[in-house]
Design an enzyme around this catalytic site. Structure first.
Site, mmCIF file in Angstrom:
data_model
loop_
_atom_site.group_PDB
_atom_site.id
_atom_site.type_symbol
_atom_site.label_atom_id
_atom_site.label_comp_id
_atom_site.label_asym_id
_atom_site.label_seq_id
_atom_site.Cartn_x
_atom_site.Cartn_y
_atom_site.Cartn_z
ATOM 1 N N GLU A 140 64.786 21.515 -10.436
ATOM 2 C CA GLU A 140 65.331 22.569 -9.585
ATOM 3 C C GLU A 140 64.569 22.599 -8.259
ATOM 4 O O GLU A 140 63.357 22.436 -8.217
ATOM 5 C CB GLU A 140 65.186 23.924 -10.285
ATOM 6 C CG GLU A 140 65.726 25.094 -9.493
ATOM 7 C CD GLU A 140 65.523 26.431 -10.171
ATOM 8 O OE1 GLU A 140 66.256 27.377 -9.854
ATOM 9 O OE2 GLU A 140 64.613 26.539 -11.038
ATOM 10 N N LYS A 170 74.386 27.540 -9.817
ATOM 11 C CA LYS A 170 73.575 28.328 -10.741
ATOM 12 C C LYS A 170 74.168 29.722 -10.941
ATOM 13 O O LYS A 170 74.406 30.452 -9.970
ATOM 14 C CB LYS A 170 72.142 28.436 -10.203
ATOM 15 C CG LYS A 170 71.173 29.158 -11.129
ATOM 16 C CD LYS A 170 69.770 29.162 -10.509
ATOM 17 C CE LYS A 170 68.764 29.839 -11.428
ATOM 18 N NZ LYS A 170 67.406 29.847 -10.816
ATOM 19 N N CYS A 215 67.543 26.243 -14.956
ATOM 20 C CA CYS A 215 66.366 27.088 -15.164
ATOM 21 C C CYS A 215 66.650 28.409 -15.911
ATOM 22 O O CYS A 215 66.801 28.404 -17.127
ATOM 23 C CB CYS A 215 65.686 27.354 -13.820
ATOM 24 S SG CYS A 215 63.947 27.866 -13.962
#
Length: 274
Positions: free
Chosen positions: A42, A111, A153
Site C-alpha cells: 500500500e 479501497k 490494508c
C-alpha cells in the site's frame, strides 16, 4: 510464482520506481522463464508524503502509472500495484491496480474501508477520509495465477468483504498494507490467518516497513498464508522479498474436504448506496 516486495517506501515517487526497477532486474535474472506476479505494498507510489504533496501527485498520477505499466511490459511480469492516489475532485481514491505482462491495467480496486482511527504511536490520529474517497465495488480478476480478489490494508478487519470476494470466485486475495506498529504487533497475523481460513484462500499481504521520510513507522512482516491458515512465508521488518509458488491443488483439496461455501447459511452481499 508470486513475489512480494517489502521495503521502506519513500515519499519520492522516483525513488520508489527506481527501487522497483532494481528488484525486477534481479527477479528476472533469477527467474528468467517463470511467470511472475509482483505484489507491491500500500502507498508504494509515495508513502508518508505531506498532504499537499500527495494531493499534487494524485492530480498527476497518470505518468507514474504509465511508467509502472512500462516496467510490467519490459520485464514481462504482472504487477499488483499496491495503491496509487488517483484524484477525483478535491480528494483521491486509493486505487489498487492489476497490470498484466503487456503493460495493460486489467483491474482497478478503490479501497473501500478508510482508516479513521486513533492509534498509540507517534502519529496518534489517522483520518484517511479527510483526503480519500471510499470505493464501492468489489473486484475479482482472472489471471494466470488464479482468480484474485483485491483488498487494501484496513479492509482485512471486515470479514464480509472477504466472504463476498470468495463468493465471487476468489482463490487468492491480495492485501497490500501499511500497518502501524502497535496494531501490527497485536492483530496483523490473527486477522490475516482468520481471513485465509474462513474463506479457504491464499492470502498475500505485501507491506511497507520501517521509519519513513516524515516519521511514520510501519510494521512490515509481509506474509503469504495458505487456505489452511499456515504461514507459508513471512518477512520480519527488513527490506526483502518473498518468492512463492502457491499449490492450487492444495486449495482444491481444502475446499473439497471442508465445503464451507455450501454449508454457509449466510448470503454475502456487499451493499452500498447507489
Amino acid at each position: 510464482m508470486i513475489v512480494v516486495l517489502q521495503w521502506t517506501v519513500s515519499a519520492k515517487p522516483r525513488s520508489n520506481l527506481d527501487y522497483l526497477r532494481q528488484q525486477l532486474i534481479a527477479l528476472r535474472d533469477e527467474h528468467a522463464n517463470d511467470p511472475l506476479l509482483v505484489c507491491l505494498p500500500e502507498g508504494f507510489a509515495c508513502f508518508d508524503a505531506k498532504a499537499h504533496d500527495l494531493m499534487a501527485f494524485a492530480n498527476n498520477s497518470a505518468p507514474f502509472i504509465d511508467e509502472v505499466c512500462q516496467l510490467a511490459k519490459q520485464f514481462n511480469v504482472w504487477i499488483s500495484a499496491g495503491t496509487i492516489p488517483i484524484a477525483e475532485g478535491t480528494k483521491y481514491y486509493a486505487a489498487s491496480l492489476m497490470i498484466n505482462q503487456l503493460g495493460e491495467v486489467v483491474a482497478r480496486y478503490n479501497k473501500i474501508h478508510l482508516f479513521d482511527v486513533d492509534v498509540d504511536d507517534a502519529k496518534q490520529n489517522y483520518r484517511e477520509s479527510n483526503t480519500t474517497i471510499a470505493g464501492k465495488d468489489l473486484v475479482v480478476v482472472d489471471t494466470p495465477f488464479g482468480k484474485i480478489g483485491l483488498t487494501v490494508c484496513y479492509d482485512m478487519r471486515f470479514p464480509g468483504l472477504f466472504g463476498a470476494l470468495r463468493a465471487l470466485g476468489a482463490e487468492i486475495i491480495l492485501v497490500p498494507s501499511a500497518f502501524t506498529v502497535p496494531t501490527g504487533k497485536a492483530h496483523w497475523l490473527p486477522l490475516l490467518q482468520a481471513r485465509a481460513i474462513e474463506n479457504q484462500v491464499y492470502l498475500v499481504a505485501a507491506a511497507t516497513t520501517g521509519t519513513h521520510d516524515n516519521g511514520r513507522q510501519t510494521y512490515g512482516h509481509s506474509v503469504i498464508i495458505s487456505p489452511w491458515g499456515e504461514i507459508e512465508a513471512m518477512l520480519g521488518d527488513e527490506a526483502n522479498n518473498i518468492v512463492y509458488l502457491p499449490n492450487m491443488d492444495k486449495l482444491t483439496d481444502v475446499r473439497q474436504k471442508m465445503p464451507l461455501m455450501s454449508h454457509n447459511q449466510f448470503n454475502y452481499e456487499f451493499k452500498h448506496e447507489q
